[in-house]
Scaffold this motif. Structure first.
Motif, PDB file in Angstrom:
ATOM      1  N   GLU A 272       0.857  -1.185   0.000  1.00 37.47           N
ATOM      2  CA  GLU A 272       0.000   0.000   0.000  1.00 37.47           C
ATOM      3  C   GLU A 272       0.893   1.234   0.000  1.00 37.47           C
ATOM      4  O   GLU A 272       1.828   1.332   0.789  1.00 37.47           O
ATOM      5  CB  GLU A 272      -0.893   0.018   1.238  1.00 37.47           C
ATOM      6  N   PHE A 273       0.599   2.186  -0.887  1.00 34.68           N
ATOM      7  CA  PHE A 273       1.532   3.300  -1.027  1.00 34.68           C
ATOM      8  C   PHE A 273       0.852   4.638  -1.312  1.00 34.68           C
ATOM      9  O   PHE A 273       1.514   5.608  -1.706  1.00 34.68           O
ATOM     10  CB  PHE A 273       2.520   3.007  -2.166  1.00 34.68           C
ATOM     11  N   GLY A 274      -0.430   4.752  -1.135  1.00 33.55           N
ATOM     12  CA  GLY A 274      -1.067   6.052  -1.325  1.00 33.55           C
ATOM     13  C   GLY A 274      -1.434   6.345  -2.763  1.00 33.55           C
ATOM     14  O   GLY A 274      -1.856   5.459  -3.507  1.00 33.55           O
ATOM     15  N   THR A 275      -1.214   7.586  -3.176  1.00 31.70           N
ATOM     16  CA  THR A 275      -1.754   8.051  -4.457  1.00 31.70           C
ATOM     17  C   THR A 275      -0.689   8.324  -5.510  1.00 31.70           C
ATOM     18  O   THR A 275      -0.878   9.152  -6.388  1.00 31.70           O
ATOM     19  CB  THR A 275      -2.568   9.340  -4.229  1.00 31.70           C
ATOM     20  N   GLY A 276       0.436   7.611  -5.458  1.00 28.10           N
ATOM     21  CA  GLY A 276       1.506   7.859  -6.430  1.00 28.10           C
ATOM     22  C   GLY A 276       1.504   6.927  -7.614  1.00 28.10           C
ATOM     23  O   GLY A 276       2.552   6.682  -8.221  1.00 28.10           O
ATOM     24  N   ARG A 277       0.337   6.415  -8.003  1.00 32.22           N
ATOM     25  CA  ARG A 277       0.285   5.418  -9.076  1.00 32.22           C
ATOM     26  C   ARG A 277       0.919   5.914 -10.368  1.00 32.22           C
ATOM     27  O   ARG A 277       1.704   5.192 -11.008  1.00 32.22           O
ATOM     28  CB  ARG A 277      -1.176   5.020  -9.327  1.00 32.22           C
ATOM     29  N   GLU A 278       0.605   7.126 -10.778  1.00 36.22           N
ATOM     30  CA  GLU A 278       1.137   7.633 -12.049  1.00 36.22           C
ATOM     31  C   GLU A 278       2.657   7.716 -12.009  1.00 36.22           C
ATOM     32  O   GLU A 278       3.329   7.439 -13.009  1.00 36.22           O
ATOM     33  CB  GLU A 278       0.531   9.002 -12.369  1.00 36.22           C
ATOM     34  N   ILE A 279       3.208   8.089 -10.863  1.00 30.57           N
ATOM     35  CA  ILE A 279       4.668   8.177 -10.739  1.00 30.57           C
ATOM     36  C   ILE A 279       5.290   6.793 -10.892  1.00 30.57           C
ATOM     37  O   ILE A 279       6.272   6.604 -11.625  1.00 30.57           O
ATOM     38  CB  ILE A 279       5.055   8.786  -9.380  1.00 30.57           C
ATOM     39  N   LEU A 280       4.725   5.803 -10.208  1.00 29.06           N
ATOM     40  CA  LEU A 280       5.273   4.456 -10.276  1.00 29.06           C
ATOM     41  C   LEU A 280       5.186   3.884 -11.684  1.00 29.06           C
ATOM     42  O   LEU A 280       6.142   3.285 -12.193  1.00 29.06           O
ATOM     43  CB  LEU A 280       4.536   3.530  -9.304  1.00 29.06           C
ATOM     44  N   GLU A 281       4.053   4.056 -12.330  1.00 29.79           N
ATOM     45  CA  GLU A 281       3.886   3.491 -13.665  1.00 29.79           C
ATOM     46  C   GLU A 281       4.838   4.139 -14.665  1.00 29.79           C
ATOM     47  O   GLU A 281       5.339   3.473 -15.580  1.00 29.79           O
ATOM     48  CB  GLU A 281       2.437   3.642 -14.118  1.00 29.79           C
ATOM     49  N   ALA A 282       5.090   5.430 -14.504  1.00 30.16           N
ATOM     50  CA  ALA A 282       6.025   6.114 -15.399  1.00 30.16           C
ATOM     51  C   ALA A 282       7.460   5.697 -15.126  1.00 30.16           C
ATOM     52  O   ALA A 282       8.278   5.555 -16.048  1.00 30.16           O
ATOM     53  CB  ALA A 282       5.872   7.626 -15.247  1.00 30.16           C
ATOM     54  N   GLU A 283       7.790   5.484 -13.856  1.00 28.14           N
ATOM     55  CA  GLU A 283       9.164   5.168 -13.479  1.00 28.14           C
ATOM     56  C   GLU A 283       9.513   3.698 -13.718  1.00 28.14           C
ATOM     57  O   GLU A 283      10.680   3.365 -13.943  1.00 28.14           O
ATOM     58  CB  GLU A 283       9.376   5.521 -12.009  1.00 28.14           C
ATOM     59  N   TYR A 284       8.494   2.820 -13.658  1.00 26.58           N
ATOM     60  CA  TYR A 284       8.714   1.391 -13.859  1.00 26.58           C
ATOM     61  C   TYR A 284       7.816   0.888 -14.990  1.00 26.58           C
ATOM     62  O   TYR A 284       6.880   0.111 -14.763  1.00 26.58           O
ATOM     63  CB  TYR A 284       8.418   0.618 -12.577  1.00 26.58           C
ATOM     64  N   PRO A 285       8.080   1.310 -16.233  1.00 27.31           N
ATOM     65  CA  PRO A 285       7.175   0.966 -17.345  1.00 27.31           C
ATOM     66  C   PRO A 285       7.109  -0.528 -17.639  1.00 27.31           C
ATOM     67  O   PRO A 285       6.135  -0.990 -18.254  1.00 27.31           O
ATOM     68  CB  PRO A 285       7.770   1.741 -18.527  1.00 27.31           C
ATOM     69  N   ASP A 286       8.120  -1.284 -17.205  1.00 29.20           N
ATOM     70  CA  ASP A 286       8.131  -2.715 -17.490  1.00 29.20           C
ATOM     71  C   ASP A 286       7.518  -3.560 -16.373  1.00 29.20           C
ATOM     72  O   ASP A 286       7.457  -4.786 -16.489  1.00 29.20           O
ATOM     73  CB  ASP A 286       9.569  -3.188 -17.738  1.00 29.20           C
TER      74      ASP A 286
END
Length: 312
Positions: A272-286
């Motif tokens: 569980e990590f809050g509301t940073g989904r867009e950041i994670l998806e952009a940083e870890y595209p694979d």
């Protein structure tokens, strides 16, 4: 108009209904913030009154018009006034928080437990009872032999995991020795000391080369801007348990990097990590994050397998 004192409230209010109504009025007038188990002034008042009287917190109706004794009225009046004057979350004032209906001791040494992971652990995702197209992450919970709870805080998720995975040994890690003192009390209260093992240290540091079938974690993930704007209630919590760096994901990144070394071949990470989904998806595209839904959230908890993490 002069605000009534706790002593005046204790004299004038007579029933459970009276104190709930009074609590709602005081909380609303004072602009207190919620989010530590309740989301409205009414729910907060109900929780404080019922827990303060040691009544079941999910059974209001039978007690609504019960007349209270003088000591009970004094206790409730002082609790409700303390909620406004100190801005401490209700669980701190009552030393009690609930996850999935299970009670845990809490005080200011730990963050008030409120993780979505509790709901997910008790869902079909981990019960092996999914049918048809229902998603299941663990087919047989009795086959899980080792579980890790990172950033355990009060120990609540580790204790719940010991119930969900009845054959598992559960390791629980926290950086804070103070938090682990609270966790130790909860482990003892729930009688799981033979299976839940507490470790003090930084993430995977104290675990050496141990591997786990399931890793669960609700790490600090509040970003710097949000930390600066926290309501007073949240500032009473240990900042160590909240602050996650400039964008809130400093610790999540470390977990993603180190988790594959500590997962069994079929293992997985629930975070569980809050509301940073867009950041994670952009940083870890694979990374093919599996975003999980709860009653009040979507996109704040993810599941990744060891293979996904290794191949990212």
């Amino acid at each position: 108009m002069t605000e009534p004192t706790a002593a005046q409230a204790a004299t004038e209010l007579k029933t459970v209904r009276d104190f709930i109504r009074y609590g709602v009025s005081r909380f609303t007038e004072a602009g207190v913030s919620f989010g530590h188990g309740t989301t409205t002034a009414f729910d907060e008042a109900v929780f404080m009154v019922l827990e303060g009287l040691r009544l079941p917190i999910d059974q209001l109706e039978p007690y609504y018009d019960a007349r209270l004794t003088t000591p009970e009225r004094q206790k409730l009046a002082e609790l409700l006034h303390a909620r406004v004057s100190t801005r401490k979350p209700a669980p701190y004032l009552l030393n009690k928080a609930y996850i999935q209906g299970v009670p845990f001791y809490v005080d200011e040494r730990v963050i008030v437990p409120r993780s979505y992971i509790g709901e997910l652990l008790f869902s079909d995702l981990f019960s092996g009872e999914g049918e048809g197209d229902d998603l299941t992450l663990v087919e047989d919970p009795t086959a899980v032999t080792r579980v890790l709870d990172l950033c355990t805080g009060s120990g609540c998720l580790a204790i719940l995991a010991s119930t969900v995975f009845p054959e598992a040994e559960v390791d629980a890690v926290d950086l804070s020795p103070d938090a682990l003192e609270v966790a130790r009390r909860n482990v003892a209260d729930h009688g799981v000391g033979d299976r839940v093992h507490l470790h003090q240290g930084d993430l995977f540091g104290p675990l050496k080369n141990r591997k786990y079938d399931v890793i669960i974690t609700n790490p600090p993930y509040v970003d710097a801007d949000a930390m600066a704007a926290l309501p007073a209630e949240f500032r009473t919590e240990p900042q160590l348990a909240l602050a996650g760096g400039p964008d809130g994901l400093d610790i999540v990144r470390r977990i993603l990097k180190e988790a594959p070394k500590h997962l069994t071949p079929e293992g997985g990470l629930l975070c569980e990590f809050g509301t940073g989904r867009e950041i994670l998806e952009a940083e870890y595209p694979d990374l093919d994050f599996l975003w999980l839904e709860t009653a009040e959230s979507f996109g704040e908890v993810f599941w990744l397998t060891r293979d996904q993490l290794k191949n990212a």
